[in-house]
Design a protein around this motif. Structure first.
Motif, PDB file in Angstrom:
ATOM      1  N   UNK A   1      -4.343 -19.376 -36.019  1.00  0.00           N
ATOM      2  CA  UNK A   1      -3.569 -18.197 -36.404  1.00  0.00           C
ATOM      3  C   UNK A   1      -3.194 -17.325 -35.205  1.00  0.00           C
ATOM      4  N   UNK A   2      -3.898 -17.473 -34.097  1.00  0.00           N
ATOM      5  CA  UNK A   2      -3.583 -16.648 -32.925  1.00  0.00           C
ATOM      6  C   UNK A   2      -3.137 -17.517 -31.743  1.00  0.00           C
ATOM      7  N   UNK A   3      -2.548 -18.684 -32.044  1.00  0.00           N
ATOM      8  CA  UNK A   3      -2.082 -19.588 -30.985  1.00  0.00           C
ATOM      9  C   UNK A   3      -0.599 -19.865 -31.189  1.00  0.00           C
ATOM     10  N   UNK A   4       0.184 -19.818 -30.110  1.00  0.00           N
ATOM     11  CA  UNK A   4       1.584 -20.229 -30.226  1.00  0.00           C
ATOM     12  C   UNK A   4       1.982 -21.083 -29.025  1.00  0.00           C
ATOM     13  N   UNK A   5       2.895 -22.020 -29.262  1.00  0.00           N
ATOM     14  CA  UNK A   5       3.173 -23.090 -28.296  1.00  0.00           C
ATOM     15  C   UNK A   5       4.513 -22.972 -27.578  1.00  0.00           C
ATOM     16  N   UNK A   6       5.389 -22.097 -28.018  1.00  0.00           N
ATOM     17  CA  UNK A   6       6.697 -21.986 -27.367  1.00  0.00           C
ATOM     18  C   UNK A   6       7.038 -20.517 -27.135  1.00  0.00           C
ATOM     19  N   UNK A   7       7.895 -20.222 -26.105  1.00  0.00           N
ATOM     20  CA  UNK A   7       8.417 -21.174 -25.126  1.00  0.00           C
ATOM     21  C   UNK A   7       7.373 -21.516 -24.074  1.00  0.00           C
ATOM     22  N   UNK A   8       7.379 -22.762 -23.601  1.00  0.00           N
ATOM     23  CA  UNK A   8       6.474 -23.158 -22.525  1.00  0.00           C
ATOM     24  C   UNK A   8       7.000 -22.557 -21.217  1.00  0.00           C
ATOM     25  N   UNK A   9       6.155 -21.912 -20.404  1.00  0.00           N
ATOM     26  CA  UNK A   9       6.628 -21.363 -19.122  1.00  0.00           C
ATOM     27  C   UNK A   9       7.162 -22.458 -18.210  1.00  0.00           C
ATOM     28  N   UNK A  10       8.118 -22.086 -17.360  1.00  0.00           N
ATOM     29  CA  UNK A  10       8.696 -23.078 -16.444  1.00  0.00           C
ATOM     30  C   UNK A  10       7.634 -23.560 -15.452  1.00  0.00           C
ATOM     31  N   UNK A  11       7.812 -24.807 -15.019  1.00  0.00           N
ATOM     32  CA  UNK A  11       6.900 -25.372 -14.020  1.00  0.00           C
ATOM     33  C   UNK A  11       7.431 -25.017 -12.638  1.00  0.00           C
ATOM     34  N   UNK A  12       6.576 -24.423 -11.811  1.00  0.00           N
ATOM     35  CA  UNK A  12       6.956 -24.057 -10.443  1.00  0.00           C
ATOM     36  C   UNK A  12       5.993 -24.756  -9.487  1.00  0.00           C
ATOM     37  N   UNK A  13       6.523 -25.552  -8.568  1.00  0.00           N
ATOM     38  CA  UNK A  13       5.659 -26.247  -7.606  1.00  0.00           C
ATOM     39  C   UNK A  13       5.239 -25.262  -6.517  1.00  0.00           C
ATOM     40  N   UNK A  14       3.936 -25.064  -6.326  1.00  0.00           N
ATOM     41  CA  UNK A  14       3.492 -24.124  -5.295  1.00  0.00           C
ATOM     42  C   UNK A  14       3.809 -24.636  -3.894  1.00  0.00           C
ATOM     43  N   UNK A  15       3.993 -23.692  -2.959  1.00  0.00           N
ATOM     44  CA  UNK A  15       4.131 -24.075  -1.550  1.00  0.00           C
ATOM     45  C   UNK A  15       2.762 -24.352  -0.963  1.00  0.00           C
ATOM     46  N   UNK A  16       2.743 -24.711   0.305  1.00  0.00           N
ATOM     47  CA  UNK A  16       1.461 -24.964   0.973  1.00  0.00           C
ATOM     48  C   UNK A  16       0.747 -23.651   1.245  1.00  0.00           C
ATOM     49  N   UNK A  17      -0.529 -23.606   0.962  1.00  0.00           N
ATOM     50  CA  UNK A  17      -1.314 -22.416   1.283  1.00  0.00           C
ATOM     51  C   UNK A  17      -2.550 -22.883   2.041  1.00  0.00           C
ATOM     52  N   UNK A  18      -2.802 -22.233   3.165  1.00  0.00           N
ATOM     53  CA  UNK A  18      -4.031 -22.567   3.902  1.00  0.00           C
ATOM     54  C   UNK A  18      -5.208 -21.921   3.188  1.00  0.00           C
ATOM     55  N   UNK A  19      -6.369 -22.540   3.300  1.00  0.00           N
ATOM     56  CA  UNK A  19      -7.563 -21.939   2.705  1.00  0.00           C
ATOM     57  C   UNK A  19      -7.866 -20.626   3.426  1.00  0.00           C
TER      58      UNK A  19
END
Ligand code: MG
Length: 258
Positions: free
Chosen positions: A37-55
């Motif tokens: 009752x408290x879950x919804x599936x749309x709209x799915x957020x867009x997929x964004x490929x992360x850039x490189x991040x150093x630790x």
């Protein structure tokens, strides 16, 4: 005069009877809440490929919560010694031991943590690398493997669980490290226990803003609506979720109280 008095008495008695009848009236009760009752599936957020991040290392004024050596900053949820596995600079959830909490309590803060879903992880939806970071032990920012794995959007990675979906799906693939930077403003309560100001949170995953000064509505419940629970400073809780998938790992955790 006597008659008038009796009439007034009778009216008061009738009023009492009617109030009692109202109290006994059967009103419809709310339907019992179910998880869906408290879950919804749309709209799915867009997929964004992360850039490189150093630790990133911890800043000079940060409180280091895990530097790869031991769990001395943590306890088990039952108050005992934290017993997740520490190996090779990484801590891994031990699902038989339950959640862990920081020994120290915090108000508003900047929190950095890195987490990794094991390569080859199995399962789907919520049963795939589920964990979570609870701010002040009250409000869960979801941790989950949402790399090519859909679930209800207000329960996906970076959601304020069962409240606000993330602005993007910024996942790295299983086996790669994900970075969370969380900026959290603690709530202020009125004396009656309701919010004067609700908590707010900004979450950056792998350099991508996925929650932008999001107002947290209340506790992050699995079943039912957010609740208002008055609290003060609280620990950071990391979730040991009961799903059967392979356990996830954490490293490089630090916090700066604000
Ligand atoms: Mg979770």
């Amino acid at each position: 005069m006597k008659r008038l008095f009796l009439t007034a008495q009778a009216a008061a008695f009738a009023c009492l009877l009617s109030a009692q009848a109202q109290e006994k009236k059967d009103y419809p009760q709310p339907e019992p809440m179910r998880p869906g009752m408290s879950e919804y599936w749309t709209p799915q957020p867009k997929v964004v490929a992360p850039g490189d991040i150093k630790q990133a290392g911890a800043p000079s004024d940060a409180i280091v919560l895990f530097d790869g050596k031991d769990l001395s900053a943590w306890t088990n949820a039952d108050g005992g010694k934290a017993e997740w596995t520490v190996k090779g600079g990484v801590m891994t959830v031990d699902k038989s031991k339950g959640d862990i909490l920081t020994r120290q309590k915090f108000g508003s803060f900047q929190l950095h943590l890195e987490w990794c879903v094991p390569k080859g992880i199995t399962g789907e939806s919520q049963a795939r690398g589920n964990s979570g970071v609870f701010l002040q032990d009250m409000y869960e920012v979801q941790i989950l493997d949402c790399y090519g794995n859909e679930t209800y959007v207000n329960g996906m990675t970076g959601s304020i669980y069962k409240q606000t979906p993330p602005l993007a799906n910024a996942m790295r693939a299983p086996g790669e490290w994900n970075v969370y930077d969380i900026i959290y403003t603690a709530p202020i309560f009125k004396e009656d226990g309701t919010y004067l100001y609700r908590p707010f949170v900004t979450v950056i995953q792998n350099g991508i803003v996925i929650q932008n000064h999001t107002e947290i509505q209340g506790t992050t419940e699995y079943i039912g609506f957010p609740r208002t629970v008055k609290h003060g400073d609280g620990p950071i809780r990391l979730q040991s979720h009961g799903d059967p998938s392979q356990p996830i790992s954490f490293r490089n955790i630090w916090i700066r109280p604000l």
